[in-house]
Structures are given as C-alpha cells and as structure tokens.
Design an enzyme around this catalytic site. Structure first.
Site, PDB file in Angstrom:
ATOM      1  N   ASP A 123       0.859  -1.184   0.000  1.00 47.07           N
ATOM      2  CA  ASP A 123       0.000   0.000   0.000  1.00 47.07           C
ATOM      3  C   ASP A 123       0.893   1.230   0.000  1.00 47.07           C
ATOM      4  OD1 ASP A 123      -2.387  -1.434   0.030  1.00 47.07           O
ATOM      5  OD2 ASP A 123      -2.560  -1.388   2.212  1.00 47.07           O
ATOM      6  N   ASP A 142      -6.974  -1.595  -4.277  1.00 48.12           N
ATOM      7  CA  ASP A 142      -7.980  -1.269  -3.259  1.00 48.12           C
ATOM      8  C   ASP A 142      -8.996  -0.266  -3.803  1.00 48.12           C
ATOM      9  OD1 ASP A 142      -6.497  -2.869  -1.512  1.00 48.12           O
ATOM     10  OD2 ASP A 142      -5.461  -1.150  -0.622  1.00 48.12           O
TER      11      ASP A 142
END
Length: 173
Positions: A123, A142
């Site tokens: 991330d 995501d």
C-alpha cells in the site's frame, strides 16, 4: 444476472486486465524506481503522500497477521471471491455491472499477486487533509475494488431492475 453469456465479457476481461496492470505498474514504480520502502514516505502535495505500508490483513488492515497461515488463507479466500466475480461477469448482461465487476476482479488479482510474491499487500497512496487521514493507506487495487463495489451498490439501489434493461445489449433476431 442471466444464464446467457454476457455480451460484454470480452470488454470486462480487458477492463479487469487494465485495472490489474495499472495496479502492478504503480506498485512497481513505488518499490523499484522510487525505492519507497527504505524512504518510508515521499511528500508529493499538501494532501497526498506516497507512504510505504505492508498490509498483511484485508481492507482497513482488518485481520492483520503476517503469518503464513493468514497469508495463504487470504490468498485462497480472495481467489474464491475473484473466481465468483469472474463467473458473475460471464453471465452479467448489464455493461455497467460488468465494468464494476471488472474493477473488483482486477483489484482482487492485483492484491493476490502481492500476497503470493511478498506475503503482504503493498500500500502506498496516502490521502490526507493536514494531519487528518480520512482513508487508510491504500493502492490502486484497493481503489478499484472499492469503486467497483460502490458502483454495484449504487446501480442496485438507484437503478434496480432498470440497470439491466437500460444498458443491456439488444438481442439480434
């Protein structure tokens, strides 16, 4: 969802592949050329940073545990979800829903690849307003999954049965 093959399947698979590739390319950029991991963070604007995060859990880092059991369980569960989404996409007659499913599929596959390769999901996207962070650190996969789910929910709630009728490909007799 109909039992007939989706007229938008090819389009959906291409769209999913683009989402997947976009996710993987952005993760490669932050890990290789930008070397974000050792830097930890790169400030880009007053509201957006690239911030390294290793997510061993699922959305919002729920069930975070960096064990092999968790890793492979999440790979399996996400794989099952991706397979179900892909199957749904083969039957979906509404183009808007195929787009939403393609986003979910591409995002799921992107995160599966990370878990298999690294044991965690990379991330890096850090949106904020000053010190206020309305979102967890996330990645393109995501975002694709979230947008896809929101599109499905919005279309179901706002369009209902009209969604399939409004953008379904007319049959040729």
């Amino acid at each position: 969802m109909s039992s007939a093959r989706s007229p938008y399947l090819r389009f959906g698979l291409i769209f999913a592949a683009v989402a997947f590739l976009l996710d993987q390319v952005t993760k490669w950029i932050v890990t290789v050329p930008l070397s974000l991991e050792p830097k930890g963070q790169i400030e880009l604007t007053s509201f957006f940073n690239l911030t390294w995060a290793e997510n061993c859990g699922i959305s919002l880092s729920m069930f975070a545990s960096c064990t092999d059991t968790t890793r492979w369980t999440l790979v399996a569960v996400t794989g099952i979800v991706a397979a179900a989404v892909a199957f749904w996409m083969t039957r979906e007659q509404a183009k808007g829903d195929v787009i939403a499913l393609a986003l979910i599929l591409g995002g799921a596959l992107g995160n599966i690849v990370d878990r298999v390769r690294f044991g965690y999901v990379v991330d890096f996207a850090d949106l904020h307003i000053g010190d206020f962070r309305p979102f967890m650190i996330f990645n393109v996969a995501d975002a694709c999954i979230t947008i896809g789910v929101l599109l499905l929910v919005a279309r179901a709630l706002l369009l209902g049965e009209k969604a399939g009728q409004a953008d379904a490909k007319p049959s040729v007799d």
